[in-house]
Design a protein around this motif. Sequence first.
Motif, PDB file in Angstrom:
ATOM      1  N   ALA A  27       0.728  -1.113   0.082  1.00 11.84           N
ATOM      2  CA  ALA A  27       0.002   0.072  -0.027  1.00 11.84           C
ATOM      3  C   ALA A  27       0.952   1.242   0.095  1.00 11.84           C
ATOM      4  CB  ALA A  27      -0.874   0.176   1.182  1.00 11.84           C
ATOM      5  N   VAL A  28       0.466   2.183  -0.663  1.00  6.27           N
ATOM      6  CA  VAL A  28       1.123   3.401  -0.706  1.00  6.27           C
ATOM      7  C   VAL A  28       0.162   4.517  -0.947  1.00  6.27           C
ATOM      8  CG1 VAL A  28       3.229   2.570  -2.059  1.00  6.27           C
ATOM      9  CG2 VAL A  28       1.392   3.365  -3.407  1.00  6.27           C
ATOM     10  N   SER A  29       0.733   5.839  -0.461  1.00  4.21           N
ATOM     11  CA  SER A  29      -0.334   6.850  -0.626  1.00  4.21           C
ATOM     12  C   SER A  29      -0.502   7.273  -1.916  1.00  4.21           C
ATOM     13  CB  SER A  29       0.515   8.223  -0.021  1.00  4.21           C
ATOM     14  OG  SER A  29      -0.376   9.502  -0.210  1.00  4.21           O
ATOM     15  N   ASP A  30      -1.856   7.728  -2.232  1.00  6.22           N
ATOM     16  CA  ASP A  30      -2.280   7.940  -3.757  1.00  6.22           C
ATOM     17  C   ASP A  30      -1.830   9.258  -4.029  1.00  6.22           C
ATOM     18  OD1 ASP A  30      -3.836   9.087  -1.754  1.00  6.22           O
ATOM     19  OD2 ASP A  30      -5.695   9.027  -3.081  1.00  6.22           O
ATOM     20  N   LYS A  31      -1.232  10.247  -3.171  1.00  6.04           N
ATOM     21  CA  LYS A  31      -0.715  11.832  -3.127  1.00  6.04           C
ATOM     22  C   LYS A  31       0.659  11.451  -3.349  1.00  6.04           C
ATOM     23  CE  LYS A  31      -4.893  13.639  -1.355  1.00  6.04           C
ATOM     24  NZ  LYS A  31      -5.208  14.782  -0.151  1.00  6.04           N
ATOM     25  N   THR A  32       1.231  10.884  -2.567  1.00  4.96           N
ATOM     26  CA  THR A  32       2.871  11.007  -2.494  1.00  4.96           C
ATOM     27  C   THR A  32       3.591   9.568  -3.167  1.00  4.96           C
ATOM     28  OG1 THR A  32       2.822   9.951  -0.404  1.00  4.96           O
ATOM     29  CG2 THR A  32       2.811  12.199  -0.554  1.00  4.96           C
ATOM     30  N   ALA A  33       2.917   8.546  -3.238  1.00  5.96           N
ATOM     31  CA  ALA A  33       3.193   7.296  -3.589  1.00  5.96           C
ATOM     32  C   ALA A  33       4.387   6.628  -2.889  1.00  5.96           C
ATOM     33  CB  ALA A  33       3.849   7.552  -5.093  1.00  5.96           C
TER      34      ALA A  33
ATOM     35  N   SER B 294       3.086   2.918   3.005  1.00  6.42           N
ATOM     36  CA  SER B 294       2.537   3.359   4.481  1.00  6.42           C
ATOM     37  C   SER B 294       3.540   2.403   5.386  1.00  6.42           C
ATOM     38  CB  SER B 294       1.196   2.404   4.661  1.00  6.42           C
ATOM     39  OG  SER B 294       1.245   1.169   4.434  1.00  6.42           O
TER      40      SER B 294
ATOM     41  N   THR C 252       3.140  -1.209   5.090  1.00  9.86           N
ATOM     42  CA  THR C 252       3.953  -1.709   4.131  1.00  9.86           C
ATOM     43  C   THR C 252       5.280  -1.715   4.408  1.00  9.86           C
ATOM     44  OG1 THR C 252       2.147  -1.051   2.383  1.00  9.86           O
ATOM     45  CG2 THR C 252       4.512  -1.254   1.783  1.00  9.86           C
TER      46      THR C 252
ATOM     47  N   LEU D 168       0.937   2.877  -9.198  1.00 13.20           N
ATOM     48  CA  LEU D 168      -0.070   3.040  -8.320  1.00 13.20           C
ATOM     49  C   LEU D 168      -1.442   2.677  -8.916  1.00 13.20           C
ATOM     50  CD1 LEU D 168      -1.033   4.101  -5.525  1.00 13.20           C
ATOM     51  CD2 LEU D 168      -1.163   6.369  -6.509  1.00 13.20           C
TER      52      LEU D 168
ATOM     53  N   LYS E  78      -4.447   3.053  -4.311  1.00 17.54           N
ATOM     54  CA  LYS E  78      -3.829   3.074  -3.026  1.00 17.54           C
ATOM     55  C   LYS E  78      -2.782   1.776  -2.886  1.00 17.54           C
ATOM     56  CE  LYS E  78      -6.687   6.391  -0.591  1.00 17.54           C
ATOM     57  NZ  LYS E  78      -7.281   6.589   0.523  1.00 17.54           N
ATOM     58  N   LYS E  79      -2.635   1.260  -3.945  1.00 15.56           N
ATOM     59  CA  LYS E  79      -1.707  -0.249  -3.764  1.00 15.56           C
ATOM     60  C   LYS E  79      -1.002  -0.280  -5.239  1.00 15.56           C
ATOM     61  CE  LYS E  79      -4.405  -3.041  -0.813  1.00 15.56           C
ATOM     62  NZ  LYS E  79      -4.075  -4.011  -0.040  1.00 15.56           N
TER      63      LYS E  79
END
Length: 112
Positions: A22-28, A31, A34, A86, A89-90
């Motif tokens: 999972a990663v932030s949709d804004k910053t990539a 988490s 993760t 991306l 969010k993953k």
Amino acid sequence: MERLATKDLAAVLRLIQLGKVAVSDKTALPSAGTVKAIATVLQGGNFYDDEQRQATKQGRGSLENIGGIKSFAWTALLQVGGFAELSNKKLVLTKAGQKALQNPSAKILQTL
């Protein structure tokens, strides 16, 4: 490190394939969960794990935000290298990422 990197690469690609990155949709950026999940599959662990951070935190407050360096780096490298992207969010594997699972990791590392 190159021997560990080939194994780490394959392990992180598999985690992405399983939808566990999972990663932030804004910053990539990954988490915290993760970063920990990736750390569990890395052959040599992270350069700076939670235990080291706790020991350092007591002496120097400015280092308390250092996290899993290798876990963090793999997500960035695979995105920039075009092997993951991306989606909701993953990270998901691109066509190149899917091919990377079939090819020798050394060639993929050379590309990265």
